[in-house]
Design an enzyme around this catalytic site. Structure first.
Site, PDB file in Angstrom:
ATOM      1  N   ASN A  96       0.872  -1.176   0.000  1.00  0.00           N
ATOM      2  CA  ASN A  96       0.000   0.000   0.000  1.00  0.00           C
ATOM      3  C   ASN A  96       0.902   1.217   0.000  1.00  0.00           C
ATOM      4  O   ASN A  96       2.098   1.127   0.318  1.00  0.00           O
ATOM      5  CB  ASN A  96      -0.910   0.017   1.237  1.00  0.00           C
ATOM      6  CG  ASN A  96      -0.162  -0.175   2.541  1.00  0.00           C
ATOM      7  OD1 ASN A  96      -0.133  -1.281   3.093  1.00  0.00           O
ATOM      8  ND2 ASN A  96       0.475   0.878   3.042  1.00  0.00           N
ATOM      9  N   THR A 105       4.744   0.373  14.598  1.00  0.00           N
ATOM     10  CA  THR A 105       4.542   0.820  15.969  1.00  0.00           C
ATOM     11  C   THR A 105       5.222   2.152  16.261  1.00  0.00           C
ATOM     12  O   THR A 105       5.070   2.694  17.356  1.00  0.00           O
ATOM     13  CB  THR A 105       5.084  -0.218  16.971  1.00  0.00           C
ATOM     14  OG1 THR A 105       6.479  -0.402  16.747  1.00  0.00           O
ATOM     15  CG2 THR A 105       4.353  -1.542  16.833  1.00  0.00           C
ATOM     16  N   HIS A 414      11.326  -6.839  10.914  1.00  0.00           N
ATOM     17  CA  HIS A 414      12.517  -5.985  10.872  1.00  0.00           C
ATOM     18  C   HIS A 414      13.569  -6.567   9.932  1.00  0.00           C
ATOM     19  O   HIS A 414      14.755  -6.551  10.236  1.00  0.00           O
ATOM     20  CB  HIS A 414      13.116  -5.852  12.279  1.00  0.00           C
ATOM     21  CG  HIS A 414      12.247  -5.128  13.246  1.00  0.00           C
ATOM     22  ND1 HIS A 414      12.540  -5.053  14.605  1.00  0.00           N
ATOM     23  CD2 HIS A 414      11.101  -4.431  13.078  1.00  0.00           C
ATOM     24  CE1 HIS A 414      11.606  -4.354  15.219  1.00  0.00           C
ATOM     25  NE2 HIS A 414      10.721  -3.974  14.312  1.00  0.00           N
ATOM     26  N   ASN A 448      15.500  -0.927   5.080  1.00  0.00           N
ATOM     27  CA  ASN A 448      16.151  -1.736   6.103  1.00  0.00           C
ATOM     28  C   ASN A 448      17.167  -2.698   5.506  1.00  0.00           C
ATOM     29  O   ASN A 448      18.132  -3.094   6.162  1.00  0.00           O
ATOM     30  CB  ASN A 448      15.111  -2.554   6.874  1.00  0.00           C
ATOM     31  CG  ASN A 448      14.133  -1.707   7.655  1.00  0.00           C
ATOM     32  OD1 ASN A 448      14.342  -0.522   7.865  1.00  0.00           O
ATOM     33  ND2 ASN A 448      13.040  -2.318   8.090  1.00  0.00           N
ATOM     34  N   THR A 460      13.904   1.296  11.610  1.00  0.00           N
ATOM     35  CA  THR A 460      13.397   2.330  10.704  1.00  0.00           C
ATOM     36  C   THR A 460      14.211   3.606  10.767  1.00  0.00           C
ATOM     37  O   THR A 460      14.556   4.183   9.731  1.00  0.00           O
ATOM     38  CB  THR A 460      11.915   2.628  11.008  1.00  0.00           C
ATOM     39  OG1 THR A 460      11.156   1.426  10.872  1.00  0.00           O
ATOM     40  CG2 THR A 460      11.375   3.680  10.048  1.00  0.00           C
TER      41      THR A 460
END
Length: 484
Positions: A96, A105, A414, A448, A460
């Protein structure tokens, strides 16, 4: 072929940060940002937690949430779709505008000790980290008003603080706090600011990059794209191309484009994740939870930083009142249960990798993603040590709830290392410290996936900082070409 100065593949935090930095450095640049997915919510790249209406938020997330749960996996997190790899059952992607940055988060700790590559200029990297924090709107004060925060931090600090280590403290969060204390979560829309309204900058959703067009294998001349709705294929020319998809699809695009350095897809790094929960002693927790989708601001988010001699990164954040099974008859008030997540450093290996099956192509001609990944003896030892430590942390906070457990591989989201940077083109890296792919003049990678070190902290902020450095190097190269 229509033309741009730079085409950026991927509108996640790093792709958007690179576009923003390029546009700020040189407003005359013609920039195109591509994303295969749709816009979720009212703004391109907005964090879904900021969609106030619960039904609208659920509907937006449902459009991009996968429905398949392979054996060994847990159901996909909202907004993601599982790859379906037995070796890493919870490996997932987000398709998206905004990528995973629409769902994350928002934890933005700085890397420390050996999480930072030793070949990167410390001053330049520090400056880039500061710029990344500005773009992401990072703060350590997001939960200053949370009444249980001092208690949680005090208890954790008493257990873990030691001389020579970064102390327990508030987790740096990519959050803007309103006057009433309500959080606005940073998605790539915040990084962009007014970027998508600037002349010369175009965001094109629903457009999949199928190939980077290469001249003699050394110079990118543009991209070949497919409309994901119609399948129509066209070519777009560019002076430079930046691929900032994610750690699984960025190397796939390079592979499909014939750009195949020896380290491509290798050194895949997922952080083993140990989880636990604790019931806090109740020092007067309010009876009612504030409305909204954010973390209820009672205990906030606390951080136990990584250290080279303690190779874990811990975050402690509030859970809903009943996220885990409790003993019958136990009454839990909102904010009384906290979740603990310890992320472990993974031993790096070239054998942990993503590779691409050219015998299994999708409707757009892209090869299927395959993963090879295993835990070493050192990894199992780290997980065992993290389990011992998280039990101690839960006990320090109050009453542990059940035993800690290890999440299935891929759960951290991650993923790193698959187009890792390095100091030299020696076969162990894909790009240099600016993100430029070895052997090419104008093809860059970001995300990443460029992080080359074994890390435990949320990646991030580090990835955005490297993206800032890439944008500055690329803008200088484009300017030099104009003057030559």
């Amino acid at each position: 072929m229509s033309g741009y100065d730079v085409v950026i593949v991927g509108s996640g935090p790093v792709g958007t940060a690179i576009a923003r930095e390029l546009a700020d450095l040189d407003p005359a640049l013609r920039l195109l940002v591509l994303d295969a997915g749709p816009v979720l919510g009212p703004e391109p790249g907005g964090h879904v937690k900021n969609i106030a209406d619960a039904d609208a938020r659920a509907a937006a997330v449902a459009t991009v949430t996968g429905t398949r749960t392979p054996p060994g996996a847990t159901p996909p997190r909202p907004g993601t779709a599982l790859i379906g790899a037995p070796a890493m059952p919870n490996a997932a992607t987000a398709t998206n505008v905004g990528g995973m940055g629409a769902h994350w988060t928002c934890a933005c700790p700085r890397p420390g000790d050996d999480e930072i590559p030793d070949f990167v200029d410390p001053a330049a990297f520090g400056t880039a980290l500061t710029r990344a924090e500005e773009l992401l709107h990072v703060t350590t004060h997001a939960f200053d008003r949370a009444p249980l925060t001092p208690t949680v931090r005090k208890l954790l600090g008493e257990r873990f603080d030691q001389p020579g280590r970064r102390p327990v403290g508030p987790m740096p969060m990519a959050v803007t706090v309103g006057a009433d204390g309500s959080p606005h979560w940073t998605g790539p829309a915040v990084i962009a600011g007014d970027l998508w309204r600037r002349p010369g900058v175009t965001l094109l959703p629903g457009t999949l990059a199928r190939r980077v067009l290469m001249e003699d294998g050394r110079r990118a001349t543009g991209v070949e794209v497919a409309d994901t709705a119609t399948g129509a294929v066209r070519r777009i020319s560019a002076r430079a191309v930046v691929v900032a998809g994610d750690a699984l699809r960025t190397p796939r695009l390079l592979w499909a484009s014939g750009v195949r350095p020896a380290a491509l897809g290798r050194y895949l790094n997922d952080q083993p994740q140990v989880m636990a929960a604790a019931l806090l002693d109740d020092p007067g927790v309010p009876d009612a939870s504030p409305a909204g989708t954010a973390i209820v601001p009672l205990s906030g988010v606390s951080w136990v930083p990584y250290a080279a001699d303690r190779p874990f990164h811990g975050q402690v954040m509030q859970l809903d009142a009943s996220p885990v099974p409790l003993d019958p008859g136990v009454t839990v008030r909102p904010g009384q249960v906290v979740g603990l997540g310890w992320f472990c450093r993974k031993q790096l290996s070239p054998d942990d990798r993503v590779w691409f099956d050219d015998g299994d192509l999708d409707e757009h001609g892209m090869p299927a993603i395959r993963l090879e990944y295993r835990l070493t003896a050192a990894d199992h030892a780290a997980i065992a040590a993290a389990t011992t430590e998280i039990k101690a942390a839960a006990a320090a906070l109050g009453r542990p709830l059940d035993e800690p457990f290890v999440m299935p591989a891929g759960s951290s989201l991650h993923y790193q290392g698959t187009t890792r940077m390095g100091p030299a083109d020696d076969g162990t890296s894909v790009c240099d410290a600016t993100g430029r792919v070895w052997g090419t003049g104008n093809l860059y990678v970001g995300g990443n996936n460029v992080i080359p070190t074994a890390t435990a902290c949320n990646p991030t902020l580090t990835a955005v900082a490297f993206g800032v450095m890439s944008a500055r190097a690329l803008q200088a190269r484009l300017r030099a070409e104009e003057g030559s």
